[in-house]
Design an enzyme around this catalytic site. Structure first.
Site, mmCIF file in Angstrom:
data_model
loop_
_atom_site.group_PDB
_atom_site.id
_atom_site.type_symbol
_atom_site.label_atom_id
_atom_site.label_comp_id
_atom_site.label_asym_id
_atom_site.label_seq_id
_atom_site.Cartn_x
_atom_site.Cartn_y
_atom_site.Cartn_z
ATOM 1 N N ASN A 142 0.852 -1.188 0.000
ATOM 2 C CA ASN A 142 0.000 0.000 0.000
ATOM 3 C C ASN A 142 0.891 1.243 0.000
ATOM 4 O OD1 ASN A 142 -2.691 0.948 0.032
ATOM 5 N ND2 ASN A 142 -3.215 -0.529 1.612
ATOM 6 N N ASP A 183 -2.491 3.256 4.951
ATOM 7 C CA ASP A 183 -3.228 2.839 3.766
ATOM 8 C C ASP A 183 -2.714 3.622 2.562
ATOM 9 O OD1 ASP A 183 -5.282 1.786 2.038
ATOM 10 O OD2 ASP A 183 -6.508 1.433 3.798
#
Length: 296
Positions: free
Chosen positions: A154, A206
């Site tokens: 990510n 994220d």
């Protein structure tokens, strides 16, 4: 400057990811992974198109306006919205996943227009180190395997000069962000080092973006925050969004001074976060950088 998050679209995406600002259209595009959908928002309205595979990351194609390169389930595709709300998908390159049940996840272009994307096992609970990171240089070529033994790759991003690459692993057992020296001529990352240990900070790392000052913005999933880190890895500020699971951020707007944030709509009771899965806008007082198109 107001850092209050504003709702842009009550999209109710299962997993809203990969926001990309189109300067030519003055529009924001993003994907809903489980919804197999490409979304588009502009002040004129909101539309979406669905395909046959989940799509996780996108970048515009330099040679074909209106078309996108996309990391999906079985590989990389060129996608194009069609009348009637469907997506046409043309295979560009397949990848040999480490095991069944995998798909692409986060991805974006480097400053030279190469497409980078990671793969993951959809069963995150397994905690399997089978994720891989690929680089795709151009049409007619196979993606080049760059890194292995990841769980949930990510947070891909590149510094303004393109000479630093960032990557995170958002799995609860890792929660790390790394920086790499990046050879812009060859597209080769080296000297992997820990940039930020997210374990003591709120939220799992994220999706991410980099601003014009070289600071790294990353969504703090599960914490309802978007964090900004300086190029030295120091936490500079944290901005709130009204949902628990912000997923990825991108700068956009006419002056690239709006930070758009996509989010995840989990199952269960959402009475405390009815806007989960929506897209939000923050105005943090800094500008972003135009994202390169694939093949530019």
């Amino acid at each position: 400057m107001s850092t209050q998050a504003e709702l842009v679209v009550d999209a109710r995406c299962g997993t809203g990811e990969s926001p990309v600002w189109s300067a030519a259209e003055q529009a924001l595009y993003w994907v809903d992974i489980p919804g197999r959908a490409l979304h588009r928002w502009s002040p004129d309205g909101h539309r979406h198109w669905t395909g046959e595979e989940m799509l996780a990351c996108i970048a515009p194609r330099a040679d074909a306006p209106g078309q996108w390169i996309a990391g999906m389930e079985s590989g990389l595709f060129s996608i194009e919205p069609q009348d009637g709300g469907t997506l046409a998908a043309t295979p560009l390159a397949q990848v040999a996943h480490a095991r069944p049940g995998m798909r692409f996840n986060d991805g974006r272009c480097d400053r030279q227009g190469r497409f980078w994307a990671g793969t993951m096992l959809m069963d995150m609970g397994a905690g399997a180190h089978v994720g891989r990171l690929y680089r795709h240089d151009g049409y007619g070529q196979l993606p080049s395997l760059q890194l292995e033994a990841l769980i949930v790759p990510n947070g891909l991003a590149f510094s303004p000069d393109g000479r630093t690459m960032y990557l995170s692993d958002s799995h609860p057992s890792v929660q790390a962000i790394w920086a790499f020296d990046y050879d812009t001529a060859t597209g080769t990352p080296t000297n992997r080092r820990l940039f930020v240990d997210m374990n003591p900070l709120p939220g799992r790392p994220d999706g991410a973006a980099v601003d014009a000052d070289g600071c790294y913005w990353i969504c703090g999933n599960d914490a309802g925050l978007v964090h900004r880190f300086t190029p030295q890895g120091k936490l500079d500020r944290s901005l709130e969004v009204p949902v628990k699971k912000p997923a990825m951020c991108a700068f956009g707007g006419p002056k690239l001074d709006t930070l758009f944030v996509t989010s995840i709509r989990p199952g269960g009771d959402l009475s405390d976060q009815p806007l989960a899965g929506g897209v939000f806008a923050l105005r943090p007082g800094t500008q972003g950088i135009a994202e390169p198109a694939f093949g530019s």
